[in-house]
Structures are given as structure tokens and as C-alpha cells.
Write an enzyme that holds these catalytic residues in place. Structure first.
Site, PDB file in Angstrom:
ATOM      1  N   LYS A 196       4.169  28.791  13.018  1.00  0.00           N
ATOM      2  CA  LYS A 196       2.978  29.500  13.477  1.00  0.00           C
ATOM      3  C   LYS A 196       2.088  28.492  14.186  1.00  0.00           C
ATOM      4  O   LYS A 196       1.599  27.533  13.578  1.00  0.00           O
ATOM      5  CB  LYS A 196       2.239  30.132  12.297  1.00  0.00           C
ATOM      6  N   ARG A 206      -8.608  38.143  15.760  1.00  0.00           N
ATOM      7  CA  ARG A 206      -9.725  37.641  14.954  1.00  0.00           C
ATOM      8  C   ARG A 206     -10.968  38.481  15.200  1.00  0.00           C
ATOM      9  O   ARG A 206     -11.766  38.703  14.290  1.00  0.00           O
ATOM     10  CB  ARG A 206      -9.978  36.167  15.249  1.00  0.00           C
ATOM     11  N   LYS A 249       5.722  32.486  15.870  1.00  0.00           N
ATOM     12  CA  LYS A 249       4.513  33.179  16.300  1.00  0.00           C
ATOM     13  C   LYS A 249       3.616  32.243  17.075  1.00  0.00           C
ATOM     14  O   LYS A 249       3.371  31.137  16.576  1.00  0.00           O
ATOM     15  CB  LYS A 249       3.794  33.701  15.052  1.00  0.00           C
ATOM     16  N   TYR A 314       2.427  45.326  18.386  1.00  0.00           N
ATOM     17  CA  TYR A 314       1.471  46.441  18.378  1.00  0.00           C
ATOM     18  C   TYR A 314       1.971  47.597  19.234  1.00  0.00           C
ATOM     19  O   TYR A 314       1.434  48.694  19.171  1.00  0.00           O
ATOM     20  CB  TYR A 314       0.090  45.956  18.850  1.00  0.00           C
TER      21      TYR A 314
HETATM   22  C1  PBG Z   1      -4.067  35.117   9.742  1.00  0.00           C
HETATM   23  C2  PBG Z   1      -3.270  35.794  10.803  1.00  0.00           C
HETATM   24  C3  PBG Z   1      -3.562  35.724  12.177  1.00  0.00           C
HETATM   25  C4  PBG Z   1      -2.666  36.564  12.824  1.00  0.00           C
HETATM   26  C5  PBG Z   1      -1.842  37.125  11.846  1.00  0.00           C
HETATM   27  N1  PBG Z   1      -2.223  36.613  10.587  1.00  0.00           N
HETATM   28  C6  PBG Z   1      -4.653  35.020  12.900  1.00  0.00           C
HETATM   29  C7  PBG Z   1      -4.885  33.596  12.706  1.00  0.00           C
HETATM   30  O1  PBG Z   1      -4.041  32.838  12.215  1.00  0.00           O
HETATM   31  O2  PBG Z   1      -5.978  33.166  13.054  1.00  0.00           O
HETATM   32  C8  PBG Z   1      -2.675  36.795  14.307  1.00  0.00           C
HETATM   33  C9  PBG Z   1      -1.994  38.018  14.804  1.00  0.00           C
HETATM   34  C10 PBG Z   1      -2.309  38.377  16.214  1.00  0.00           C
HETATM   35  O3  PBG Z   1      -3.009  37.657  16.955  1.00  0.00           O
HETATM   36  O4  PBG Z   1      -1.836  39.445  16.634  1.00  0.00           O
HETATM   37  N2  PBG Z   1      -3.453  34.536   8.695  1.00  0.00           N
END
Ligand code: PBG
Length: 323
Positions: A196, A206, A249, A314
Site C-alpha cells: 500500500k 479521505r 494499492k 467503485y
Molecule cells: C485507510 C484506507 C485508505 C483507503 C482505504 N483504506 C486511505 C488512506 O490510507 O489514507 C483509500 C481508498 C481509496 O482511496 O479509494 N486505512
């Protein structure tokens, strides 16, 4: 011209193109991320046109419609009311909290739907970080992992099928596996956010959950976008610690990472087409510059071709309806 080798022969008709197609995309490859909130109303998310934060009743209906289209799984992201956000993020393991109530409602209404939950503290943490924040501002690892275990157990008690740690703390997969097994939840799978990245593509998400960090950034735990070998190291650790599925991701800008993980592991690989990737396509289509349906299919096919078995997107419900 003597030209015996003609690749175009294999593209000459729709039926031959069907025969030689290497990659397929079906609704069964898709996981549908859903936002949820308290109350009896849905709230459209302005930075993610077409997405809502659902109240529980409509969450269950929306998930049921997606499942009827062949989508096997949903993943849940709660908007926690500000007054429940604390420095210790204790709401994340409240058995009467929003997520456990949603899991129970979803499993009661749609027993064959796989329910995946996000395991991380950011929606619950008044500091907006995925982990606990010490007075000096550093994000604590082992203390956070202990809370993540309580969060995962809470989701398992409510009936979650898969827990998906998105926090990027060290050692959390082993700790979650041990905690789940000790409590009798051997059947609960772990989909680890393995690679990630600290990505600007999470911006709209966010905003949707008001979960941006209050101070600093997430670079001490999420990965540097410059690094690929490090993803292989994370994958080896997650596999050794007992992860069932590895995730990359974001997806589109990190197709090389998907491909490298694909050749490094026999585990299934998931890829998350994140909020910023969604928004870019939506914005291009809204301006009349892109054909949304075609670009969406091509983006997902590319992620599959790179080596992902399943895709969190999505667009899942909309795509499933067209496939
Ligand atoms: C948080 C989390 C995030 C996303 C999924 N879980 C955001 C982050 O790490 O700040 C992002 C998903 C998206 O942008 O579609 N644990």
C-alpha cells in the site's frame, strides 16, 4: 509482397477475437467498496460523483443489488461521527458500533455475500492516522497492532468473512492470524494490504470519510511510490505470516507491482482501483472527453492482465450490470 506472418489474421472477426482473448473480466472478479454512516439518510460524496455514504437500510439494499449482478463481495468503510473519534480509537472494537451492526445486517439479508472489513484505525482515530499516535507525533507499531487485533475480533464476532488490514504496521498479519485462531475464527481470511503506497490518489476517499491525518503524512508506514523491491519484501513477510490474499494499492499506476507480485507468489492477488483513479475517469467523462464505460472496462482489464485475480473498484456495480 511475400508476408507469411500476419498477426492481423487473429483479429479479423469478433468470433476469432473471442477465441484468442487472453484475459477476461467477470463480475466474479469484482469487490464493491461501500461507504456507510449513521442515521436514515444517504449522503452523496461530492469528490466521488456517483458514490454515497449509505445508511444501513440502503447499504443492505445496494449490496444485495450488487450481489444479484454476480459480485461476490463488498468491503465496508464507515464514516464515524466526530464525537466518537478518540486518540485510542476504542470505537473500532465496539460490538455495537456501525461496522459490526452493518456486518450483521448484511449477513442476515444476504448469507452468500462475502463481507470484507477494513482493519485500520484512521476512521476512529482523532489524529486521522491508521495507527495510535504518541505525544511526539510518531505512529506506534506494536501498540497499534494490539488494537487492530481487537478490531478484527470485533468484525469476526459480527460475522465478517475476510478482514483486510490496510494499516501497514509491521507484523500485523501474524498477530491477526494468531488472535483470530485463538478465538476460534480459523475460518476468517486475511486479505492483506501488502503493498500500500503513500499515494495522493487517496485524496477523495479521505474527504468522503473525513479521515485525513490531522498532522504529518502517512509516509512512515505506507510505502514510497519509488520502491518495487520493497513490495516483494512485504509480500514475502505477509505470506510467511499467513495472509490468504495479497493486495496492491493503488492499482493503475502500480501495474508493474502487480505483475512482480504475481510471479513472486502463488497466493491470490487483489488490486484496489482507488478513489483518485475513479475520480479521474469520472472527471474525464463529465467533461465529455472520455467514454466512461469503455475506459472503465479497459482500466479493469489492464489490472487483470497485469496479474490481479480480483479488483476492488467503485465501478463494480455499474460494470457488473454491463458485463
Ligand atoms: C485507510 C484506507 C485508505 C483507503 C482505504 N483504506 C486511505 C488512506 O490510507 O489514507 C483509500 C481508498 C481509496 O482511496 O479509494 N486505512
Amino acid at each position: 509482397m511475400n508476408l507469411p506472418l500476419r498477426p492481423r489474421r487473429n483479429r479479423q472477426s469478433a468470433s476469432i477475437r473471442d477465441l484468442v482473448r487472453e484475459t477476461v473480466l467477470t463480475p466474479g472478479n469484482l469487490i464493491y467498496p461501500l461507504f456507510l454512516q449513521e442515521g436514515s439518510e444517504n449522503t452523496p460524496i461530492s469528490a466521488m460523483p456517483g458514490c454515497q455514504r449509505w445508511c444501513l437500510t440502503d447499504l443492505v439494499r445496494e449490496a444485495g443489488e450488487a450481489h444479484a449482478l454476480g459480485i461476490p463481495a463488498v468491503v465496508l468503510f464507515p464514516r464515524i461521527p466526530d464525537e466518537l473519534k478518540t486518540r485510542d480509537a476504542a470505537e473500532c472494537f465496539n460490538d455495537e458500533g456501525l461496522v459490526p451492526r452493518a456486518i450483521r445486517a448484511l449477513k442476515a439479508a444476504h448469507p452468500t455475500l462475502t463481507v470484507i472489513t477494513d482493519v485500520a484505525l484512521d476512521p476512529y482515530n482523532s489524529d486521522g492516522h491508521d495507527g495510535l499516535v504518541a505525544d511526539g507525533g510518531q505512529v506506534l507499531n506494536d501498540e497499534t497492532v494490539a488494537v487492530l487485533c481487537q478490531q478484527a475480533l470485533c468484525h469476526a464476532r459480527a460475522g465478517a468473512d475476510i478482514v483486510a488490514p490496510s494499516d501497514m504496521m509491521d507484523g500485523r498479519v501474524a498477530a491477526l492470524r494468531a488472535a483470530l485462531d485463538a478465538a476460534g475464527f480459523q475460518r476468517v481470511s486475511i486479505m492483506s494490504y501488502t503493498a500500500k503506497y503513500a499515494s495522493a490518489y487517496y485524496g477523495p476517499f479521505r474527504g468522503a470519510l473525513d479521515s485525513a491525518p490531522k498532522a504529518g503524512d502517512k509516509k512512515t508506514y505506507q510505502m514510497d511510490p519509488a520502491n518495487a523491491r520493497e513490495a516483494l519484501r512485504e509480500a514475502a513477510l505477509d505470506e510467511a505470516e499467513g495472509a490468504d490474499i495479497l493486495m496492491v494499492k493503488p492499482a493503475g499506476p502500480y501495474l508493474d507491482i502487480i505483475t512482480r507480485l504475481r510471479s513472486a507468489t502463488t497466493l491470490p492477488i487483489a488490486a484496489y482501483q482507488v478513489s483518485g483513479e475513479y475520480l479521474m475517469i469520472k472527471a474525464g467523462a463529465a467533461a465529455g472527453w472520455l467514454d466512461e464505460d469503455k475506459v472503465v472496462l479497459e482500466s479493469l482489464l489492464g489490472i487483470r492482465r497485469a496479474g490481479a485475480d480480483m479488483i476492488l473498484t467503485y465501478f463494480a456495480k455499474k460494470v457488473a450490470a454491463t458485463l
